[in-house]
Design a protein around this motif. Sequence first.
Motif, PDB file in Angstrom:
ATOM      1  N   THR A  99       0.859  -1.167   0.000  1.00  6.70           N
ATOM      2  CA  THR A  99       0.000   0.000   0.000  1.00  6.70           C
ATOM      3  C   THR A  99       0.906   1.230   0.000  1.00  6.70           C
ATOM      4  O   THR A  99       2.135   1.093  -0.111  1.00  6.70           O
ATOM      5  CB  THR A  99      -0.952  -0.008   1.212  1.00  6.70           C
ATOM      6  OG1 THR A  99      -1.905   1.052   1.056  1.00  6.70           O
ATOM      7  CG2 THR A  99      -0.206   0.120   2.523  1.00  6.70           C
ATOM      8  N   ILE A 154       1.607   5.708   1.178  1.00  3.34           N
ATOM      9  CA  ILE A 154       1.296   6.900   1.948  1.00  3.34           C
ATOM     10  C   ILE A 154       2.312   7.970   1.567  1.00  3.34           C
ATOM     11  O   ILE A 154       3.352   7.664   0.967  1.00  3.34           O
ATOM     12  CB  ILE A 154       1.337   6.599   3.469  1.00  3.34           C
ATOM     13  CG1 ILE A 154       0.577   7.656   4.281  1.00  3.34           C
ATOM     14  CG2 ILE A 154       2.781   6.460   3.944  1.00  3.34           C
ATOM     15  CD1 ILE A 154       0.371   7.255   5.742  1.00  3.34           C
ATOM     16  N   THR A 163      -3.756   3.089   6.807  1.00  2.09           N
ATOM     17  CA  THR A 163      -2.719   2.560   5.918  1.00  2.09           C
ATOM     18  C   THR A 163      -2.140   1.257   6.455  1.00  2.09           C
ATOM     19  O   THR A 163      -1.949   0.292   5.710  1.00  2.09           O
ATOM     20  CB  THR A 163      -1.596   3.597   5.740  1.00  2.09           C
ATOM     21  OG1 THR A 163      -2.143   4.802   5.180  1.00  2.09           O
ATOM     22  CG2 THR A 163      -0.503   3.072   4.817  1.00  2.09           C
TER      23      THR A 163
END
Length: 298
Positions: free
Chosen positions: A139, A141, A219
């Motif tokens: 993922t 960020i 997240t």
Amino acid sequence: MGSSPSRIQRSSHFVSTSRSNLSPSNSSSQHRSNTVCPYCYRLTRGNENVDDAFQITLQKLFPGAYELEEFVFQTKQTLVPKGFYPHVNTLVCVGLCRDEITSPFEEKIEAMWGRAFICGSLGGMLFCGDTGFIYYCFTHIAIDHEGLVGSVYRTRSGMNEKSTACGALAAFAAEIASNTLNLDFDENDIEMSMLKRHIIQQTDLSTDAKNAPDLLQVTMAAYETITIDLERHVRYDAEHFEDRQYALFTGVQIHGPNGMDYCWVGKASLLNGGILSPLVLPPTNDPMSTIGIHNEQH
């Protein structure tokens, strides 16, 4: 909140890379005018543009984060002795968010291993079948030059105004905080519907507006979900192909100022003969290194 990677270590999803935590105060004070690339042995431009606030936040939240090229290189160095050969016997699967700012990660992986099978979706969620031998599933960020989590300037995309990464995960967090969380299936926004449902089903993420998670917490919940899903996919595949071995890397891609990208490895594993065991990567050479960030300049 405390460091989310520490929370992951307390759960079943342990950090399996062998790296010691880096002191934010020490990392922020490191400045070099030139750095020698350990891969091509040329001088790279120094890190004078790296902001201290970004580095402090990066090392606080994601200690031991690699730069992208260094990480992919170290995974290759670790896997080749185990029989994973680029362009010979290895299919690589890349699971990243659809966001265009994740593309440098995919490019680094394909440059090292060859063309990849792309299996990601919004937030990096995995909604695919079972394919591949090496998986990079992350993922993402952002952290800006002031150390603000979630803030990014998409200069590579021609956008000069500040925006958010991951936009899908930020929208999910905002729904929870505003007490407007909608878990109904939306045919016009299938991946977002699946993302919200899946993370809530797989983790203990709070959906209470009075105890709303921030973007970092969402997240890390996405990272946990991706790891759980990937291991399930690969175990199922291994039941049908007993002679295969699989390498799994999951974590968080971090977008910094000036087009910098890092990745924090939450879990690295090898599945062989139905047994999942930790993969140990060498520690990052230097958290302030510019290898892989300004690689186009040398």
